[in-house]
Design an enzyme around this catalytic site. Sequence first.
Site, short mmCIF file in Angstrom:
data_model
loop_
_atom_site.label_atom_id
_atom_site.label_comp_id
_atom_site.label_asym_id
_atom_site.label_seq_id
_atom_site.Cartn_x
_atom_site.Cartn_y
_atom_site.Cartn_z
N LYS A 53 42.80 37.86 35.91
CA LYS A 53 41.59 37.25 36.49
C LYS A 53 41.88 36.75 37.91
O LYS A 53 41.05 36.88 38.80
CB LYS A 53 41.08 36.10 35.58
CG LYS A 53 40.49 36.60 34.27
CD LYS A 53 40.15 35.46 33.30
CE LYS A 53 39.67 36.01 31.96
NZ LYS A 53 39.29 34.99 31.00
N GLN A 97 40.93 29.09 29.33
CA GLN A 97 41.29 30.29 28.56
C GLN A 97 41.46 29.95 27.09
O GLN A 97 42.14 28.98 26.73
CB GLN A 97 42.59 30.90 29.15
CG GLN A 97 42.98 32.24 28.57
CD GLN A 97 41.98 33.35 28.87
OE1 GLN A 97 41.30 33.33 29.89
NE2 GLN A 97 41.86 34.31 27.97
N ASP A 120 31.96 31.12 31.91
CA ASP A 120 32.21 31.83 30.65
C ASP A 120 30.93 31.91 29.81
O ASP A 120 30.87 32.67 28.84
CB ASP A 120 33.28 31.09 29.82
CG ASP A 120 34.65 31.76 29.92
OD1 ASP A 120 34.70 32.98 30.15
OD2 ASP A 120 35.65 31.04 29.74
N1 LIG Z 1 37.88 31.53 28.37
C1 LIG Z 1 37.92 32.72 27.78
N2 LIG Z 1 38.86 33.00 26.89
C2 LIG Z 1 38.86 34.23 26.29
C3 LIG Z 1 37.89 35.20 26.60
C4 LIG Z 1 36.89 34.86 27.55
O1 LIG Z 1 35.97 35.65 27.87
N3 LIG Z 1 36.95 33.61 28.13
N4 LIG Z 1 37.94 36.46 26.04
C5 LIG Z 1 39.13 36.93 25.37
C6 LIG Z 1 40.19 37.56 26.23
N5 LIG Z 1 39.79 38.10 27.54
C7 LIG Z 1 39.29 37.25 28.45
O2 LIG Z 1 39.87 36.28 28.82
C8 LIG Z 1 40.22 39.38 27.99
C9 LIG Z 1 40.58 40.38 27.13
C10 LIG Z 1 41.05 41.61 27.61
C11 LIG Z 1 41.16 41.85 28.96
C12 LIG Z 1 41.68 43.12 29.53
O3 LIG Z 1 41.70 43.28 30.73
N6 LIG Z 1 42.17 44.05 28.70
C13 LIG Z 1 42.79 45.25 29.17
C14 LIG Z 1 44.22 45.31 28.68
C15 LIG Z 1 45.03 44.19 29.21
C16 LIG Z 1 46.46 44.18 28.70
O4 LIG Z 1 47.25 45.00 29.19
O5 LIG Z 1 46.79 43.35 27.84
C17 LIG Z 1 42.05 46.47 28.61
O6 LIG Z 1 41.45 46.37 27.55
O7 LIG Z 1 42.13 47.52 29.26
C18 LIG Z 1 40.77 40.87 29.83
C19 LIG Z 1 40.31 39.64 29.35
C20 LIG Z 1 39.80 35.77 24.63
N7 LIG Z 1 39.83 34.56 25.39
#
Ligand SMILES: Nc1nc2c(c(=O)[nH]1)N[C@@H](CN(C=O)c1ccc(C(=O)N[C@@H](CCC(=O)O)C(=O)O)cc1)CN2
Length: 294
Positions: A53, A97, A120
Amino acid sequence: MAEILDGLKVSKEIKAEIKVEVDKILESKRRAPHLVAILVGNNGASKAYVNAKVKDCEEVGFQSSLIKFPSTVSESELLEKIDELNKSKAVDGFIVQLPLPDQVDQEKIINAIDPRKDVDGFHPENFGKMALEMDTFLPATPFGILTLLERYNIETKGKDCVIIGRSKIVGRPMSILMGRKDFPGNSTVTLTHSYTKDIEEYTKKADIVITALGDPHFLKGDMIKEGAVIIDVGITRVDDDSPKGYYLAGDVDFDSCAAKASWITPVPGGVGPMTRAMLMKNTIIAYKTSVYND
Ligand SMILES: Nc1nc2c(c(=O)[nH]1)N[C@@H](CN(C=O)c1ccc(C(=O)N[C@@H](CCC(=O)O)C(=O)O)cc1)CN2
């Protein structure tokens, strides 16, 4: 064979659009939008998401700050920091987070965030506005899925949509958004969860299936109907012998579902990058509506 809903590609497009807006802001000698992220503890996935992020902020031209607390942080320490960020004229939006350690009441923390800075979209005031179809911050993952469906012109009106998992940050808001009267929405929604007797009975009839379970390869090809749209929100780190020590697994058994579906999101490169792009979108919305943006 399904076509790919390429979240990585669309997320790059969205970030490029935001950068154009930020460049205009900077040209007019105003300060850049500022996003703050609070990270508690040492969870590997949370650290990776928050770092990504911060990198996104750099890419679009936002200012960003990362505030780290140890996993032993107390609820009152976190509430104090939230109060400070709520009052700061230099901060447009901030996130805490998730998940948080057990000694911290997640609900108390979210409720303490000023809804105007809740990029969020988790605060009850914003959640309520979302349900009432009022303008507000939409939670980033559901917002990302809607945007993906919109950019690929996937019809949702009158479709049967089955959501698996009723978490407060994905399944539950998604179920509301898919049933709203705006596009993409107007679906007939079924929200399934751990007490649903026979999930397959629902998924087999669904035009759109959205899985947000965290159960690797749960949804198999024989559980969906021909031509269904499959959206995979699950991202689980599964240990293996690779140099990283894990691979990322979605809730969807990709090969068997892709053989039958019309559209499908990959993991990685599907919903995850869209989640991050929509956080950037919410932050620029917060900036534009802030009275302290000059
Ligand atoms: N405050 C928050 N916490 C969490 C949220 C949220 O929206 N706000 N959501 C999830 C996790 N999440 C955001 O933070 C999130 C999940 C996945 C990815 C992402 O970029 N995934 C990539 C792979 C990344 C990797 O290599 O691990 C993909 O799918 O291609 C970004 C954000 C829980 N907590």
